[in-house]
Design a protein around this motif. Structure first.
Motif, PDB file in Angstrom:
ATOM      1  N   LEU A  54      -3.468 -18.647  -1.981  1.00 42.13           N
ATOM      2  CA  LEU A  54      -2.264 -17.840  -1.770  1.00 42.13           C
ATOM      3  C   LEU A  54      -2.341 -16.503  -2.512  1.00 42.13           C
ATOM      4  CD1 LEU A  54       0.497 -17.888  -0.412  1.00 42.13           C
ATOM      5  CD2 LEU A  54       1.423 -18.960  -2.474  1.00 42.13           C
ATOM      6  N   LYS A  55      -2.785 -16.525  -3.750  1.00 45.02           N
ATOM      7  CA  LYS A  55      -2.843 -15.291  -4.544  1.00 45.02           C
ATOM      8  C   LYS A  55      -3.843 -14.306  -3.951  1.00 45.02           C
ATOM      9  CE  LYS A  55      -2.804 -13.831  -9.385  1.00 45.02           C
ATOM     10  NZ  LYS A  55      -1.375 -13.515  -9.368  1.00 45.02           N
ATOM     11  N   GLY A  56      -4.987 -14.808  -3.477  1.00 45.59           N
ATOM     12  CA  GLY A  56      -5.974 -13.928  -2.866  1.00 45.59           C
ATOM     13  C   GLY A  56      -5.478 -13.334  -1.565  1.00 45.59           C
ATOM     14  N   LEU A  57      -4.800 -14.144  -0.745  1.00 46.89           N
ATOM     15  CA  LEU A  57      -4.283 -13.660   0.534  1.00 46.89           C
ATOM     16  C   LEU A  57      -3.134 -12.675   0.353  1.00 46.89           C
ATOM     17  CD1 LEU A  57      -4.365 -16.983   2.581  1.00 46.89           C
ATOM     18  CD2 LEU A  57      -5.882 -15.017   2.836  1.00 46.89           C
ATOM     19  N   ALA A  58      -2.506 -12.702  -0.828  1.00 46.23           N
ATOM     20  CA  ALA A  58      -1.456 -11.714  -1.108  1.00 46.23           C
ATOM     21  C   ALA A  58      -2.040 -10.309  -1.179  1.00 46.23           C
ATOM     22  CB  ALA A  58      -0.752 -12.055  -2.416  1.00 46.23           C
ATOM     23  N   SER A  59      -3.368 -10.228  -1.327  1.00 50.03           N
ATOM     24  CA  SER A  59      -4.108  -8.960  -1.294  1.00 50.03           C
ATOM     25  C   SER A  59      -3.707  -8.051  -2.441  1.00 50.03           C
ATOM     26  CB  SER A  59      -3.958  -8.299   0.075  1.00 50.03           C
ATOM     27  OG  SER A  59      -4.410  -9.207   1.082  1.00 50.03           O
ATOM     28  N   MET A  60      -3.513  -6.742  -2.174  1.00 51.83           N
ATOM     29  CA  MET A  60      -3.328  -5.765  -3.249  1.00 51.83           C
ATOM     30  C   MET A  60      -1.850  -5.554  -3.566  1.00 51.83           C
ATOM     31  SD  MET A  60      -6.161  -2.869  -2.224  1.00 51.83           S
ATOM     32  CE  MET A  60      -5.565  -2.664  -0.538  1.00 51.83           C
ATOM     33  N   PRO A  61      -1.453  -5.659  -4.834  1.00 49.55           N
ATOM     34  CA  PRO A  61      -0.057  -5.371  -5.197  1.00 49.55           C
ATOM     35  C   PRO A  61       0.193  -3.866  -5.238  1.00 49.55           C
ATOM     36  CG  PRO A  61      -1.312  -5.887  -7.168  1.00 49.55           C
ATOM     37  CD  PRO A  61      -2.247  -6.096  -6.003  1.00 49.55           C
ATOM     38  N   ILE A  62       1.443  -3.482  -5.069  1.00 50.84           N
ATOM     39  CA  ILE A  62       1.794  -2.063  -5.153  1.00 50.84           C
ATOM     40  C   ILE A  62       1.576  -1.545  -6.572  1.00 50.84           C
ATOM     41  CG2 ILE A  62       3.720  -0.430  -5.018  1.00 50.84           C
ATOM     42  CD1 ILE A  62       4.794  -2.014  -2.666  1.00 50.84           C
ATOM     43  N   GLY A  63       1.875  -2.393  -7.557  1.00 50.07           N
ATOM     44  CA  GLY A  63       1.704  -1.965  -8.936  1.00 50.07           C
ATOM     45  C   GLY A  63       1.441  -3.140  -9.858  1.00 50.07           C
ATOM     46  N   LYS A  64       0.712  -2.887 -10.935  1.00 52.75           N
ATOM     47  CA  LYS A  64       0.445  -3.912 -11.945  1.00 52.75           C
ATOM     48  C   LYS A  64      -0.038  -3.235 -13.222  1.00 52.75           C
ATOM     49  CE  LYS A  64      -4.416  -4.719 -10.750  1.00 52.75           C
ATOM     50  NZ  LYS A  64      -5.456  -5.726 -10.445  1.00 52.75           N
ATOM     51  N   SER A  65       0.032  -3.967 -14.325  1.00 57.12           N
ATOM     52  CA  SER A  65      -0.508  -3.462 -15.587  1.00 57.12           C
ATOM     53  C   SER A  65      -2.016  -3.330 -15.465  1.00 57.12           C
ATOM     54  CB  SER A  65      -0.163  -4.423 -16.726  1.00 57.12           C
ATOM     55  OG  SER A  65       1.221  -4.517 -16.893  1.00 57.12           O
ATOM     56  N   PHE A  66      -2.555  -2.298 -16.087  1.00 55.41           N
ATOM     57  CA  PHE A  66      -3.997  -2.071 -16.011  1.00 55.41           C
ATOM     58  C   PHE A  66      -4.442  -1.354 -17.277  1.00 55.41           C
ATOM     59  CE2 PHE A  66      -7.541   0.808 -14.751  1.00 55.41           C
ATOM     60  CZ  PHE A  66      -8.504  -0.169 -14.525  1.00 55.41           C
ATOM     61  N   ALA A  67      -5.448  -1.949 -17.961  1.00 58.97           N
ATOM     62  CA  ALA A  67      -5.961  -1.376 -19.210  1.00 58.97           C
ATOM     63  C   ALA A  67      -4.779  -1.110 -20.142  1.00 58.97           C
ATOM     64  CB  ALA A  67      -6.790  -0.139 -18.932  1.00 58.97           C
ATOM     65  N   GLN A  68      -4.657   0.137 -20.634  1.00 57.28           N
ATOM     66  CA  GLN A  68      -3.537   0.462 -21.522  1.00 57.28           C
ATOM     67  C   GLN A  68      -2.331   1.027 -20.764  1.00 57.28           C
ATOM     68  OE1 GLN A  68      -4.734   2.149 -25.561  1.00 57.28           O
ATOM     69  NE2 GLN A  68      -6.476   2.832 -24.332  1.00 57.28           N
ATOM     70  N   GLY A  69      -2.445   1.077 -19.435  1.00 57.39           N
ATOM     71  CA  GLY A  69      -1.363   1.662 -18.655  1.00 57.39           C
ATOM     72  C   GLY A  69      -1.022   0.846 -17.433  1.00 57.39           C
ATOM     73  N   TYR A  70      -0.930   1.516 -16.283  1.00 54.84           N
ATOM     74  CA  TYR A  70      -0.514   0.859 -15.043  1.00 54.84           C
ATOM     75  C   TYR A  70      -1.351   1.382 -13.873  1.00 54.84           C
ATOM     76  CZ  TYR A  70       3.507  -0.097 -17.997  1.00 54.84           C
ATOM     77  OH  TYR A  70       4.309  -0.493 -19.043  1.00 54.84           O
ATOM     78  N   HIS A  71      -1.516   0.530 -12.883  1.00 57.44           N
ATOM     79  CA  HIS A  71      -2.222   0.908 -11.649  1.00 57.44           C
ATOM     80  C   HIS A  71      -1.216   0.818 -10.509  1.00 57.44           C
ATOM     81  CE1 HIS A  71      -5.532  -0.130  -8.479  1.00 57.44           C
ATOM     82  NE2 HIS A  71      -5.011   1.070  -8.301  1.00 57.44           N
ATOM     83  N   LEU A  72      -0.982   1.933  -9.840  1.00 59.54           N
ATOM     84  CA  LEU A  72      -0.029   1.986  -8.728  1.00 59.54           C
ATOM     85  C   LEU A  72      -0.742   2.371  -7.439  1.00 59.54           C
ATOM     86  CD1 LEU A  72       2.964   3.887 -10.386  1.00 59.54           C
ATOM     87  CD2 LEU A  72       2.581   1.419 -10.261  1.00 59.54           C
ATOM     88  N   ARG A  73      -0.263   1.800  -6.327  1.00 57.23           N
ATOM     89  CA  ARG A  73      -0.764   2.139  -4.986  1.00 57.23           C
ATOM     90  C   ARG A  73       0.438   2.596  -4.150  1.00 57.23           C
ATOM     91  NH1 ARG A  73      -3.409  -2.826  -6.325  1.00 57.23           N
ATOM     92  NH2 ARG A  73      -5.688  -2.629  -6.442  1.00 57.23           N
TER      93      ARG A  73
END
Length: 358
Positions: A54-73
């Motif tokens: 299920l988690k893999g099929l959810a594919s890419m999230p719009i945003g998540k924590s990444f390194a010391q900051g955040y990764h947004l799509r």
């Protein structure tokens, strides 16, 4: 980027890119990437063909924590064609990676061969598949919330462990679900279905006095008594060294074993005058050591004491042993040995503490 065993060149390149981004991000920074709706549909199909959960099929999230900051799509809801029209209207200039047309790579094969064929029959295929990924992301979030709630009921007797008897009371499918949720909490990589089966069979179903181990992606799952442990795979290293210690300063142990510090006390711990007048060294277990813990009658094999204290076998060789001259004086974090213990309430003593390496 070089791929490791079982890792595709695409995955190795992706990991290298994000490692490079992670080094650049400062606290609170945002990394914005231009992934779009078609990318999401391709990711969904790739995960589907890999047999992802299920988690893999959810594919890419719009945003998540990444390194010391955040990764947004921020462009995930826009199609490739919409973005291309915008870019041409505004005369934007971009670099097209020539490898994007190499259909030897799985994603490019889906992009150039599979998706056009699907869109001939279902013109809205990209948006429909991306919408399915969004629904699965919501279901995955709900599942994660439920798993975290359930995991609080089956904590083990030691920190960061799971109680095996409580986990075993669930149906097998729920056991797998809880194991995945527990590993996700630790931010460990997800094991494959076969590795999960081995975890259930080799570890959960083993004898309580056994020392089973399942390894996956530089991590390991082990049990000791009724507790289940998940931890990074320790590097094999020698334990044969003897480290002199000037107790006036901290001692950084080799192989990231931590740092030893000494704190002055009164009426407890090791006798500080004894330590100041003798050669102090730090060693690690070789086998055959004996110790008479303060307050106990007679000396005891260190192996038996470690079993009594409930120390898992794989941790025993990591415990620093403090020697005064050639005698074992303390098992750091566990006991002080006679005759090096403070005996008078007013006598000056010291306690030795092990601080973990960050």
């Amino acid at each position: 980027a070089k791929s490791t065993v079982g890792q595709s060149p695409e995955a190795a390149a992706r990991m290298a890119r994000y490692q490079a981004f992670a080094k650049l991000l400062q606290p609170g920074d945002y990394l914005l990437t231009a992934h779009h709706q078609d990318d999401q549909a391709e990711t969904f199909l790739l995960q589907l063909l890999r047999g992802a959960g299920l988690k893999g099929l959810a594919s890419m999230p719009i945003g998540k924590s990444f390194a010391q900051g955040y990764h947004l799509r921020p462009l995930l809801s826009y199609s490739r064609s919409e973005l291309l029209i915008y870019a041409k209207e505004h005369k934007l200039v971009w670099i097209e990676d020539e490898s994007n047309f190499n259909t030897h790579f799985d994603r490019n094969f889906i992009r150039h061969q599979v998706m056009p064929l699907l869109q001939q029959r279902w013109p809205a295929a990209a948006s429909t598949v991306a919408r399915a990924a969004k629904h699965l992301a919501e279901a995955s979030e709900l599942q994660e919330w439920l798993a975290n709630s359930e995991l609080t009921k089956i904590t083990g007797s030691q920190p960061q462990t799971m109680a095996i008897d409580k986990l075993a009371a669930y149906p097998v499918a729920i056991q797998k679900w809880l194991l995945r949720g527990w590993l996700a909490q630790k931010q460990f990589p997800m094991p494959s279905e076969m590795q999960l089966q081995r975890m259930l069979h080799d570890v959960l179903d083993s004898r309580e006095d056994a020392d089973p181990q399942v390894i996956w992606q530089s991590h390991q799952l082990r049990r000791y008594r009724n507790d289940l442990y998940a931890l990074p795979l320790a590097k094999t290293c020698s334990h044969n060294f003897i480290i002199p210690w000037d107790i006036k300063s901290e001692l950084v142990l080799p192989n990231q074993r931590g740092t030893l510090t000494l704190q002055t006390t009164q009426g407890q711990g090791l006798s500080k005058p004894v330590l100041q007048q003798a050669q102090v060294t730090i060693r690690f277990r070789q086998g055959g050591e004996r110790c008479q813990p303060k307050g106990r009658i007679g000396s005891h094999p260190l192996k038996k004491l470690l079993q009594e204290w409930g120390v898992p076998p794989w941790q025993r060789d990591q415990i620093p042993l403090l020697y005064v001259e050639e005698q074992l004086a303390a098992v750091v974090g566990f006991c002080v040995c006679e005759p090096f213990a403070v005996t008078e309430p007013e006598a000056e003593g010291c306690m030795v503490y092990l601080m973990a390496t960050n």
